[in-house]
Structures are given as C-alpha cells and as structure tokens.
Design a protein around this motif. Sequence first.
Motif, PDB file in Angstrom:
ATOM      1  N   ALA A 594       0.838  -1.207   0.000  1.00 27.20           N
ATOM      2  CA  ALA A 594       0.000   0.000   0.000  1.00 27.20           C
ATOM      3  C   ALA A 594       0.867   1.250   0.000  1.00 27.20           C
ATOM      4  N   ARG A 595       1.963   1.249   0.764  1.00 24.99           N
ATOM      5  CA  ARG A 595       2.873   2.401   0.772  1.00 24.99           C
ATOM      6  C   ARG A 595       3.509   2.592  -0.606  1.00 24.99           C
ATOM      7  N   LEU A 596       3.965   1.475  -1.194  1.00 24.25           N
ATOM      8  CA  LEU A 596       4.617   1.576  -2.496  1.00 24.25           C
ATOM      9  C   LEU A 596       3.650   2.024  -3.587  1.00 24.25           C
ATOM     10  N   LEU A 597       2.349   1.794  -3.369  1.00 22.98           N
ATOM     11  CA  LEU A 597       1.346   2.263  -4.313  1.00 22.98           C
ATOM     12  C   LEU A 597       0.962   3.720  -4.079  1.00 22.98           C
ATOM     13  N   GLY A 598       1.498   4.339  -3.029  1.00 25.56           N
ATOM     14  CA  GLY A 598       1.291   5.763  -2.816  1.00 25.56           C
ATOM     15  C   GLY A 598       0.563   6.149  -1.558  1.00 25.56           C
ATOM     16  N   ALA A 599       0.099   5.185  -0.746  1.00 23.81           N
ATOM     17  CA  ALA A 599      -0.634   5.520   0.480  1.00 23.81           C
ATOM     18  C   ALA A 599       0.339   6.002   1.546  1.00 23.81           C
TER      19      ALA A 599
END
Length: 658
Positions: A594-599
């Motif tokens: 999720a972080r790597l997707l921008g969250a």
Amino acid sequence: MKRGSAIALLLAVLLSLHNLTQLLPAAQWRALLPWTANPDIHRLLVLQSWLPRLAISLLCGAALGLAGLLFQQTLRNPLAEPMTLGVADGAQLALSLTTVFLPHWLAASSWITLAGALIAAVLVLTLAASRGLEPSRVAIAGLVVSLFCGSLITVLQLLYAPYLHSLFIWGAGSLVQQGWGNVRLLGGQLLVGWLLALMLCRPLQLLGLGDMHASSLGLPSRYVRLGGFSLAVLLTAAVVSAVGVIGFVGLAAPALAQLLGARRLAQRLLLAPLCGALLLWATDQAVQPFANALGELVPTGAATALFGAPLILWLLLRMRTPSVPFSSVNAAVEGAQVADGRLYLLSLTLFLLLVLTLLLSLVFGRAPNGWSMASLSPLSPLLPWRWPRSLAACAAGMMLAAAGVLLQRFSGNRLASPEMMGVSAGAALGMLALTLVTGEVSHSLRFAVTSAGALLALLMILSFSRRHHFAADRVLLVGVAISALFQALVATIIASGDERAVTLLSWLSGSTYTIMPGDAVTALLLALTLSVLTGLFRRWMMILPLGPTCASAVGIALAQTRLLTLGLIAMLTAGATLTVGPISFIGLTAPHIARLLGARRPGQQLLLAIPCGALMMVVADWIGRNLLAPQELPAGLVATLLGAPYMMWLFTRRESRS
C-alpha cells in the motif's frame, strides 16, 4: 539482572560437569591431559566430540550475538536479527536444492551453504541499494527474501519430505562435532570479526543518531552501514555453514545485554557476544541429558528458544525501567502522498478486481481433462467445495492486512507483523498439542483448542506488558518470545521424525482445506466488522508512532489507547489464524505494498492494504488448488511465493521513478 546472569553461568558449569561425568567418570579426568597416552573410547569421545561441541557452542553463540547487535545497530531496529534477514534461509535453501537435485555435490556442503547465504545477502543489498541502504528498506528487503526462501524450503519439504528429513535436524541447528576443525575455523573468523566490529564502534555509534545527524558530522552513512551489515552477514554465514540454522540467539543476546545495563555500543559489543555464548552453551548442555550422551537427537538450535524465550519473559517481568519507543526507528509519515482522488480510484479498482477474482476462482480451474471454464450444470456440485475456501481466504487476507497496518503504526516499526504478536503462535501450539495427543481431530474440537491457545497467548502478552503500560516494544518482545517457543517445539518434533508433526506443515503454512460454509460466512462477517472498526483508529494510528510525549500532549490516554489497539490487533490476528492457520506474509507486506502504491496516511493505507491482502490470499488459494492438482499447496505458502517477487518488483519500479 546480574544475579540472574550469575545463576545462568553457574547452571551452565554444573550441567557441563554433569554431562562430562556421564561420558567419563571424574576419577578418569586425568586421562584427558595431552601427555597421557590412553586409547580408551570414552576419552576419544570427550576429546574429539564433547569438548569441540562445548567450544563450538560458545563460539556460535558469541558470533550470533555479535551479528545480531551489528544488524540492529546498522538498521536501527531492535527486531532485526541474523535469521530474519535472508542469510540463514538462503543457506538452507541452497542446501535443500542440492540435496534434492544435485546430491553428488553434498561433499562441498559447507561451501554450498556459504554461497547460498551470500547470494541472499547480495539480493537484499541490491534491493535496498537505490535508497542508499536506508535502514528500513534493508530490513524489509531482508524479511521479504527470508520469507520467500523459507517458503521454497517448505514446498520442498512437503514434496520431498523423505529425502530432506536429515535436513530437518540441520535446519534446527545441530552442534554435534567430530573434531576440532570447525572450532579452529570459526574461532579465527570470530576473532577477526570482533576486532573489525571494535574498529567500527565509533562510526556505528554515530550511525545510531540517524543519517542526517551522522552526515552533518562528516560520516559516510551508506558505507558504514554497508560495512556493518556485510560483517554481520559474514559472521552469520560462518555459523550457518559450520552448524546449521540457530535462531533466536541473534535477537535475544543484544536484548539481554541491554536489559543487563549495557547502554553504550562499546559495552554492548563486549556483553552481547558473552550473552549469546552463555545462552547457547547453557542450552546445549541442558539438551544433552534428554537425548543420548552427546544429544544428537535434539537439535540445539531449536531448543535454544525453549530456554531463551522463558528467560526473556522472566527478565521482562523483573525489569522496572521505562521502555524505549520504536518511534525513532521509522517516521510516521514519509514522502509525498498520492492525491486522494487517484487513491480512491485505485482502491475501487482493487476491490472490483477482488470481486472478479473471487468469481473466476469459482468457475475456472483445472479438471481431469485440463484447464476449463465450468458451465452452470457441472458447476453446481463443485460450488459447495469451492466458495467456502475462496471466501475464507478473502476474509483472512482482509484481517491480516488490517492487523499489519495497525501493528506497524502502533509500534512505529515496519518489521512488525501480526504473527509477531504471539497470538497465532498460541493457536498453533494448541493445534500441535492436540494433533500429537489425539491424532485425527474433529473440526469443532480443533477450533476450540486453537481458540483456547490464542486466548492463552493473548493473556500472557497482556500480563507481561501491563506493568509497562502496554508499550509496543514490550508487546513485540513477548510476542517474539512466544512465537520462537512455538517454532522451536515444531522444529524439535519434526526433527524427531514424528510423521504427525510433518503432516502439520500444510496447516502451519496457511491452509483452507478444512473450511466449512459456516466458517467462511462467519469469517467474512468478522473481517468486515473488524475492518470497519480499524478505520475508527485512524487518528490514533497517526499519533502513536510519534512517541508517548506527543501522544500525551494531544490528550491521548496512553495505557487505555494501547490496550484497545492491542486488543483489536489480537482479534484480527486470531480471527485469521482460526480461519486458515498461521500465515507469515500477508500482514507484513500488504501495508508495504500500500505504501509503495502511494498511500501515506493511515486511512489511505487501510483502503489499499485490505483489498491487496484479500486479493493475494484468494489468488494464492486458487493457485494452490489447481497448479499441482490433484496435489495441493497451502494458500499461505503460495501467497508468499507470489507476493515476495511482486514486492521486489515494486521496489525496483518505485525506485526507477524517483
């Protein structure tokens, strides 16, 4: 604390004398003198097996203690240890592959294990190099590589168990020696490694201040971190190639050194190897009387956690000093966040993809005549078998992803994952005990026993962390100790050759084999309810990683907030474990994906992590059912095999844009 160390030392000495007496009566100890010519078999056993084993236990414990301290200092993370950064699993995977496919190469097994360890370490460093070996990036890459290699090892164990039984003992750490060769080699390596660590003492001390402060003082942080990490890898690889995989010592020894009062790095460089040596020495001597005279049948590496985990719990009970928050390890918020509109669109896309995947998992599969899309008439008798498994996998993925986000935010530590809570280990302990006592068990009895085990583990965690106001580091230390205890029991029983324990490998890897329709519906309702409830914790998840001072300043009651958060994490973890068994990947990596997707914010992370976790589990369950049909692979195992390479690709893709 010092009294406890003295007691442990005295116990190790007494056990050593007792074991030596069993091999050679005290009246004959004079025969051990080097100038005594005595061909007696008992004298030869002591000189060429027992004494080298005693020496190797001290050397391995010291090397692992030093390696664990270096990992924790370079990565600025108290949960980093040699066995969770890919090194040991890479060595074991290399040896497992050689045993199955190239058995004629086993004469060079020590070089094979060393090569496997170094290849895994190079892969970890490659994944983290583009960010200047940022501590959190190295630690996460190490865990992903470790989980991926461990899953491949489990697949080999499931498919080739008769050929790999001897590796169960090696994989659990066997200190049996047949001469002084390993002692001389490892002794020289440890001496060189310790001297290099002392030379790095001051740079590593500055590195602990953070990259920004270290760079302002003229320290090349990247190269110091690379040097410390590489030295720890070489020490770990040396131990693994000599005696196999010995877990827990690298984590416990630095923690024990700190609990004993060592605060400065120079003190810990002296005390952590001594704690590791004492822990492994005492454990090995305690193991020997329970097997034969030399203790070959009980792997010492597995037994280390049996003795070390209670020691950690006892020290935590006695410790009155305040806990050290993890908030300094990782920032609560990082980088530029994605626009809300784009994030909601991405989240909606993931949820629609999840629904489509659920439907496809019901109608598309492998039949006796090949892959096919089932029509309505032949599908109706298959649905009662397919939809409960897919639905349960979806629910488990949702709960583990939510628990992972909550725990990583709660602790401020990106290495934290739900299985570290110890709740899933408690459930698995109940299942293990039930299987060994009664053999085949009913579904309802299994559910009752695993629930009781999870509840008992939760009560232990609350009891041990209550006096520290449920601080995150104390909670995770208790959870890691309980998990290590469980893993040690499993490794010991499997190494003993008990077939019932070997059959548990599939359930321990996260299996949906026994899911009933009622279980699936209950699990989905529980997942939806707890996921919505997790969203109400968004404000606390944003503030808690900033530390107790900031939390108190904005009016948060720390003890009550931590207890409620801990309770929700435990319910999410227990719900997933009781549904499909213990799974060790989804809760760790879904928040990172999720972080790597921008969250960035907690609410954003939940919106992306929950469908990611569910999607990974549904796809993994479908592949596990169909890929090797009629033989099946557990969903949790397949999720790791698929998710780890995907996360590695996300690492490189994210960096290519920056």
